[in-house]
Design a protein around this motif. Sequence first.
Motif, PDB file in Angstrom:
ATOM      1  N   GLN A   2       0.802  -1.222   0.000  1.00 26.74           N
ATOM      2  CA  GLN A   2       0.000   0.000   0.000  1.00 26.74           C
ATOM      3  C   GLN A   2       0.839   1.278   0.000  1.00 26.74           C
ATOM      4  OE1 GLN A   2      -3.467  -0.220  -0.247  1.00 26.74           O
ATOM      5  NE2 GLN A   2      -2.887  -2.353  -0.572  1.00 26.74           N
ATOM      6  N   HIS A   3       2.143   1.164   0.073  1.00 28.11           N
ATOM      7  CA  HIS A   3       2.989   2.352   0.227  1.00 28.11           C
ATOM      8  C   HIS A   3       3.967   2.459  -0.942  1.00 28.11           C
ATOM      9  CE1 HIS A   3       1.374   3.003   4.222  1.00 28.11           C
ATOM     10  NE2 HIS A   3       1.494   1.698   4.409  1.00 28.11           N
ATOM     11  N   PRO A   4       3.883   3.543  -1.717  1.00 27.96           N
ATOM     12  CA  PRO A   4       4.714   3.696  -2.916  1.00 27.96           C
ATOM     13  C   PRO A   4       6.211   3.550  -2.671  1.00 27.96           C
ATOM     14  CG  PRO A   4       2.973   5.352  -2.904  1.00 27.96           C
ATOM     15  CD  PRO A   4       2.926   4.667  -1.565  1.00 27.96           C
ATOM     16  N   VAL A   5       6.675   3.912  -1.489  1.00 31.58           N
ATOM     17  CA  VAL A   5       8.114   3.844  -1.237  1.00 31.58           C
ATOM     18  C   VAL A   5       8.642   2.427  -1.394  1.00 31.58           C
ATOM     19  CG1 VAL A   5       7.927   3.440   1.259  1.00 31.58           C
ATOM     20  CG2 VAL A   5       9.957   4.580   0.331  1.00 31.58           C
ATOM     21  N   MET A   6       7.797   1.415  -1.191  1.00 32.50           N
ATOM     22  CA  MET A   6       8.272   0.040  -1.245  1.00 32.50           C
ATOM     23  C   MET A   6       8.624  -0.403  -2.662  1.00 32.50           C
ATOM     24  SD  MET A   6       8.434  -0.561   1.883  1.00 32.50           S
ATOM     25  CE  MET A   6       8.905  -2.290   1.917  1.00 32.50           C
ATOM     26  N   THR A   7       8.297   0.415  -3.678  1.00 33.33           N
ATOM     27  CA  THR A   7       8.731   0.109  -5.040  1.00 33.33           C
ATOM     28  C   THR A   7       9.837   1.059  -5.499  1.00 33.33           C
ATOM     29  OG1 THR A   7       6.955   1.463  -5.986  1.00 33.33           O
ATOM     30  CG2 THR A   7       6.509  -0.893  -5.693  1.00 33.33           C
ATOM     31  N   ASP A   8      10.381   1.843  -4.589  1.00 34.08           N
ATOM     32  CA  ASP A   8      11.530   2.691  -4.940  1.00 34.08           C
ATOM     33  C   ASP A   8      12.710   1.784  -5.285  1.00 34.08           C
ATOM     34  OD1 ASP A   8      14.022   4.261  -4.586  1.00 34.08           O
ATOM     35  OD2 ASP A   8      12.674   5.838  -3.886  1.00 34.08           O
ATOM     36  N   PRO A   9      13.332   1.942  -6.455  1.00 37.81           N
ATOM     37  CA  PRO A   9      14.432   1.058  -6.852  1.00 37.81           C
ATOM     38  C   PRO A   9      15.558   0.975  -5.829  1.00 37.81           C
ATOM     39  CG  PRO A   9      13.737   2.416  -8.701  1.00 37.81           C
ATOM     40  CD  PRO A   9      13.017   2.933  -7.485  1.00 37.81           C
ATOM     41  N   SER A  33       9.453   1.892  17.532  1.00 40.60           N
ATOM     42  CA  SER A  33       8.976   1.762  16.154  1.00 40.60           C
ATOM     43  C   SER A  33       7.920   2.820  15.862  1.00 40.60           C
ATOM     44  CB  SER A  33       8.400   0.370  15.917  1.00 40.60           C
ATOM     45  OG  SER A  33       7.242   0.171  16.726  1.00 40.60           O
ATOM     46  N   ASP A  34       7.763   3.146  14.591  1.00 36.58           N
ATOM     47  CA  ASP A  34       6.727   4.078  14.155  1.00 36.58           C
ATOM     48  C   ASP A  34       6.479   3.842  12.674  1.00 36.58           C
ATOM     49  OD1 ASP A  34       8.796   5.376  12.730  1.00 36.58           O
ATOM     50  OD2 ASP A  34       9.192   6.731  14.398  1.00 36.58           O
ATOM     51  N   ASP A  35       5.709   4.727  12.048  1.00 41.73           N
ATOM     52  CA  ASP A  35       5.366   4.524  10.641  1.00 41.73           C
ATOM     53  C   ASP A  35       6.311   5.253   9.698  1.00 41.73           C
ATOM     54  OD1 ASP A  35       4.637   7.139  11.043  1.00 41.73           O
ATOM     55  OD2 ASP A  35       2.572   6.913  10.320  1.00 41.73           O
ATOM     56  N   ILE A  54      11.609  -3.193   5.619  1.00 42.35           N
ATOM     57  CA  ILE A  54      10.693  -4.292   5.897  1.00 42.35           C
ATOM     58  C   ILE A  54      10.693  -4.615   7.389  1.00 42.35           C
ATOM     59  CG2 ILE A  54      10.229  -6.736   5.493  1.00 42.35           C
ATOM     60  CD1 ILE A  54      11.503  -6.321   2.680  1.00 42.35           C
ATOM     61  N   ALA A  55      11.877  -4.678   7.978  1.00 45.42           N
ATOM     62  CA  ALA A  55      11.963  -4.947   9.418  1.00 45.42           C
ATOM     63  C   ALA A  55      11.258  -3.853  10.220  1.00 45.42           C
ATOM     64  CB  ALA A  55      13.425  -5.048   9.842  1.00 45.42           C
ATOM     65  N   ALA A  56      11.432  -2.602   9.794  1.00 43.37           N
ATOM     66  CA  ALA A  56      10.771  -1.489  10.487  1.00 43.37           C
ATOM     67  C   ALA A  56       9.257  -1.576  10.345  1.00 43.37           C
ATOM     68  CB  ALA A  56      11.289  -0.162   9.936  1.00 43.37           C
ATOM     69  N   ALA A  57       8.791  -2.050   9.185  1.00 46.97           N
ATOM     70  CA  ALA A  57       7.348  -2.192   8.973  1.00 46.97           C
ATOM     71  C   ALA A  57       6.766  -3.241   9.909  1.00 46.97           C
ATOM     72  CB  ALA A  57       7.076  -2.566   7.519  1.00 46.97           C
ATOM     73  N   VAL A  58       7.462  -4.372  10.064  1.00 45.80           N
ATOM     74  CA  VAL A  58       6.972  -5.423  10.965  1.00 45.80           C
ATOM     75  C   VAL A  58       7.033  -4.941  12.409  1.00 45.80           C
ATOM     76  CG1 VAL A  58       7.314  -7.781  11.766  1.00 45.80           C
ATOM     77  CG2 VAL A  58       7.658  -7.226   9.350  1.00 45.80           C
ATOM     78  N   THR A  96       7.097   4.225   6.040  1.00 44.06           N
ATOM     79  CA  THR A  96       6.224   4.516   4.903  1.00 44.06           C
ATOM     80  C   THR A  96       6.624   5.788   4.158  1.00 44.06           C
ATOM     81  OG1 THR A  96       4.658   5.849   6.199  1.00 44.06           O
ATOM     82  CG2 THR A  96       4.306   3.458   6.163  1.00 44.06           C
ATOM     83  N   LEU A  97       7.543   6.559   4.709  1.00 42.80           N
ATOM     84  CA  LEU A  97       7.894   7.848   4.116  1.00 42.80           C
ATOM     85  C   LEU A  97       8.744   7.667   2.862  1.00 42.80           C
ATOM     86  CD1 LEU A  97       8.792   9.835   7.373  1.00 42.80           C
ATOM     87  CD2 LEU A  97       6.620   9.810   6.106  1.00 42.80           C
ATOM     88  N   PRO A  98       8.548   8.519   1.869  1.00 42.81           N
ATOM     89  CA  PRO A  98       9.346   8.397   0.640  1.00 42.81           C
ATOM     90  C   PRO A  98      10.796   8.791   0.877  1.00 42.81           C
ATOM     91  CG  PRO A  98       8.002  10.373   0.565  1.00 42.81           C
ATOM     92  CD  PRO A  98       7.559   9.614   1.790  1.00 42.81           C
ATOM     93  N   LEU A  99      11.671   8.274   0.030  1.00 42.80           N
ATOM     94  CA  LEU A  99      13.073   8.667   0.067  1.00 42.80           C
ATOM     95  C   LEU A  99      13.235  10.007  -0.645  1.00 42.80           C
ATOM     96  CD1 LEU A  99      14.778   5.273  -0.896  1.00 42.80           C
ATOM     97  CD2 LEU A  99      14.428   6.222   1.392  1.00 42.80           C
ATOM     98  N   PRO A 100      14.338  10.705  -0.397  1.00 40.93           N
ATOM     99  CA  PRO A 100      14.584  11.951  -1.142  1.00 40.93           C
ATOM    100  C   PRO A 100      14.651  11.672  -2.639  1.00 40.93           C
ATOM    101  CG  PRO A 100      16.098  11.733   0.719  1.00 40.93           C
ATOM    102  CD  PRO A 100      15.389  10.414   0.590  1.00 40.93           C
ATOM    103  N   PRO A 101      14.363  12.665  -3.463  1.00 38.86           N
ATOM    104  CA  PRO A 101      14.421  12.453  -4.915  1.00 38.86           C
ATOM    105  C   PRO A 101      15.784  11.912  -5.347  1.00 38.86           C
ATOM    106  CG  PRO A 101      13.402  14.556  -4.406  1.00 38.86           C
ATOM    107  CD  PRO A 101      13.931  14.026  -3.110  1.00 38.86           C
TER     108      PRO A 101
END
Length: 274
Positions: free
Chosen positions: A160-167, A198-200, A185-189, A203-208
């Motif tokens: 559900q989070h776009p950052v997880m498809t960041d190359p 731990s926190d969310d 992934i470990a932080a998500a679990v 889910t935050l995007p990486l810098p451009p």
Amino acid sequence: MTVNAYLRYVALGDSQTEGLGDGDDVHGLRGCADRLAEQIARDSPDVRYANLAIRGRLAGQVRAEQLAPALALRPDLATVVAGVNDLLRPRVDLDEVAGHLEAMYAALTAQGALVVTLTFPDMGRIAPLARPVAHRVFALNDRVREAARRHGVVVVEASQHPVMTDPRLWSADRLHASPLGHARIAAAVADALGLPGSDDSWTLPLPPDAEAPHGLRAVAAELRWAGSFLGPWLARRVRGRSSGDGRRAKRPALLPVTTLADHGERPPNGRLLD
């Protein structure tokens, strides 16, 4: 369940759980499961951790080879992540794959373990040549959610989070997470479990990324990937071979997390693509 109750953590799965993409076969693999165990140990130093995952395994093989040993370890926390290798086969029965996953959920939860799994991100966004299997990913994710709901399994919604498809979260073969990806992934679990600290933020995007390829450079990158990784992977499939042939689990026994500095066994060298 509080973090202090996690005294026996057992990880089941394939290459992602084994840790491919985070370290190597010479110096040892780390990976998301190791990283999660390390975070649990910060507040529960008595936790013991086993990792039964082996690269290349299909969901049915994970069930056949890893479930009984996992149950014998009587975990109070277990992660079960499998199915991607099935999705990449020319033919796949998604109901059968989901059935293997649900059988593991059912057996582990019936014994009292808290089970955690995750949904898979859109592989077509990570490797454009994998777009033809994207519909399989979505369909399996739906089945995972349904099975998890029936057995009280915690689902980390990585899809559900776009950052997880960041190359940058993926290694050069685009099937295994990079060290940064394994950390996310470990932080998500950990976030799903409510572990201290731990926190969310996972889910935050990486810098451009100013160096991301575009246009002809992107096409060239796809062709290089196909030649370096996809071609050899397909050749192994034709020969009926797997990168996991002859492999053993790197950490088959429950051990203190302090032993992770040794990264368990050091199996023979092998390519990282399942």
